[in-house]
Design a protein around this motif. Structure first.
Motif, short mmCIF file in Angstrom:
data_model
loop_
_atom_site.label_atom_id
_atom_site.label_comp_id
_atom_site.label_asym_id
_atom_site.label_seq_id
_atom_site.Cartn_x
_atom_site.Cartn_y
_atom_site.Cartn_z
N THR A 138 0.81 -1.22 0.00
CA THR A 138 0.00 0.00 0.00
C THR A 138 0.84 1.27 0.00
O THR A 138 1.92 1.32 0.59
CB THR A 138 -0.94 0.02 1.22
OG1 THR A 138 -0.17 -0.17 2.40
CG2 THR A 138 -1.98 -1.07 1.11
N LYS A 139 0.32 2.30 -0.67
CA LYS A 139 1.03 3.57 -0.83
C LYS A 139 0.33 4.71 -0.11
O LYS A 139 0.26 5.82 -0.62
CB LYS A 139 1.15 3.90 -2.33
CG LYS A 139 1.82 2.83 -3.18
CD LYS A 139 3.28 2.68 -2.88
CE LYS A 139 3.94 1.67 -3.81
NZ LYS A 139 5.37 1.46 -3.48
N VAL A 140 -0.20 4.44 1.08
CA VAL A 140 -0.81 5.53 1.83
C VAL A 140 0.29 6.45 2.36
O VAL A 140 1.43 6.02 2.56
CB VAL A 140 -1.66 5.00 3.01
CG1 VAL A 140 -2.80 4.14 2.49
CG2 VAL A 140 -0.82 4.24 4.02
N LEU A 141 -0.06 7.71 2.57
CA LEU A 141 0.89 8.67 3.13
C LEU A 141 0.73 8.61 4.65
O LEU A 141 -0.20 9.20 5.22
CB LEU A 141 0.60 10.06 2.58
CG LEU A 141 0.77 10.15 1.05
CD1 LEU A 141 0.26 11.47 0.53
CD2 LEU A 141 2.22 9.95 0.65
N SER A 142 1.62 7.87 5.29
CA SER A 142 1.43 7.48 6.69
C SER A 142 1.43 8.65 7.67
O SER A 142 0.82 8.57 8.74
CB SER A 142 2.50 6.46 7.09
OG SER A 142 3.80 7.00 6.93
#
Length: 304
Positions: free
Chosen positions: A112-116
């Protein structure tokens, strides 16, 4: 986009032959001669591929078959050695990923490429396109973009409720579980209002409690009239939700068809398990294999 589009798409597949690269009645994606090599390895060598509009298509194959590489090529995250493909008649070869997304073809990632370090709602707002406040001079004039941002926020909140993430609205995305991140990626992709959603192993790393929720959301995309193309190793999921299955092996498309046909296709069984995996060995075969193994062991002993 509606249920009628989905129903027509599924009905149209009834007349499609079960052959690799089979033409579809209403393809949303068409690709020809797509190849990608890494050194001496040919990762993708697809002569022809078509994705039917309004249905769920599964892209399956053993590890290393080239599925994710093909995803990367189609969506502009990688460049092929050769090939041409189109989305809704628009040629995509050479187009960067952000322009592909603007056309209505979006994808999620296996990792996943969420902006943590941004909150869940901030991740959602970033998914919206054409935001006036992103332009330098306009950003200094809030009255010109405030209404648009409010509309984007309301849409984001609707999607978070739909994906049961509204309770996590103000949490940092990095605090979400693996399954919740998958849901967030899917919800964020819908901020673009895409026609085609490409999901790369949506069930990877997801606990059983969230799997059924994810399955339901993927089906709901089809019922809205959207087209779904997904990579998956979970064959139960493939049988459950896909209308059409494309099989890759060693970079090539080796089979296509409806799920029940594909699961019984000898080419698919060979791709996953190897040719002649179920053939009985004769006594001579067994003796030959045993003799070769013994000879190898004797040779290793001499070398030591």
């Amino acid at each position: 986009m509606d249920v009628e589009t989905s129903a027509k798409g599924r009905e149209a597949l009834a007349s499609v032959p079960n052959t690799p690269g089979a033409p579809k009645p209403d393809p949303i994606v068409v690709g020809d001669g797509i190849t990608r090599t890494f050194g001496g390895l040919t990762a993708v060598d697809v002569e022809h591929i078509e994705i039917q509009r309004g249905v769920i298509t599964a892209l399956i194959g053993p590890n290393g078959a080239g599925k994710t590489t093909l995803f990367n090529l189609l969506t502009g995250f990688d460049k092929p050695d050769a090939g041409d493909w189109s989305f809704n008649g628009n040629r995509l070869a050479g187009l960067p990923a952000f322009k592909v997304a603007r056309l209505g073809m979006v994808r999620t990632f296996q990792l996943t490429k969420v902006l943590s370090k941004l909150t869940v709602i901030e991740n959602m707002r970033l998914g919206a396109t054409g935001q006036r406040g992103e332009h330098f001079w306009l950003s200094m004039l809030p009255p010109l973009w405030r209404a648009q941002e409010q509309a984007n926020t309301e849409r984001a909140d609707d999607l978070l409720r739909r994906f049961k993430l509204d309770a996590k609205r103000e949490d940092f995305a990095g605090s979400l579980s693996g399954g919740q991140r998958k849901l967030l990626e899917m919800a964020r992709a819908l901020m673009v209002d895409p026609e085609l959603i490409m999901l790369d192993e949506p069930m990877a790393g997801v606990n059983p409690a969230l799997k059924q929720s994810l399955l339901g959301h993927v089906k709901s995309l089809r019922e809205e009239g959207r087209t779904v193309l997904f990579v998956e190793h979970d064959m139960d999921m493939v049988r459950d939700i896909s209308d059409w299955v494309i099989v890759m092996a060693q970079g090539k498309i080796v089979a296509e068809g409806r799920p029940e046909q594909i699961m019984a296709d000898p080419a698919v069984i060979d791709a996953y398990l190897g040719a002649h995996h179920d053939a009985d060995l004769s006594e001579l075969d067994e003796a030959r294999i045993e003799a070769e193994a013994t000879a190898e062991l004797d040779q290793e002993a001499k070398n030591d």
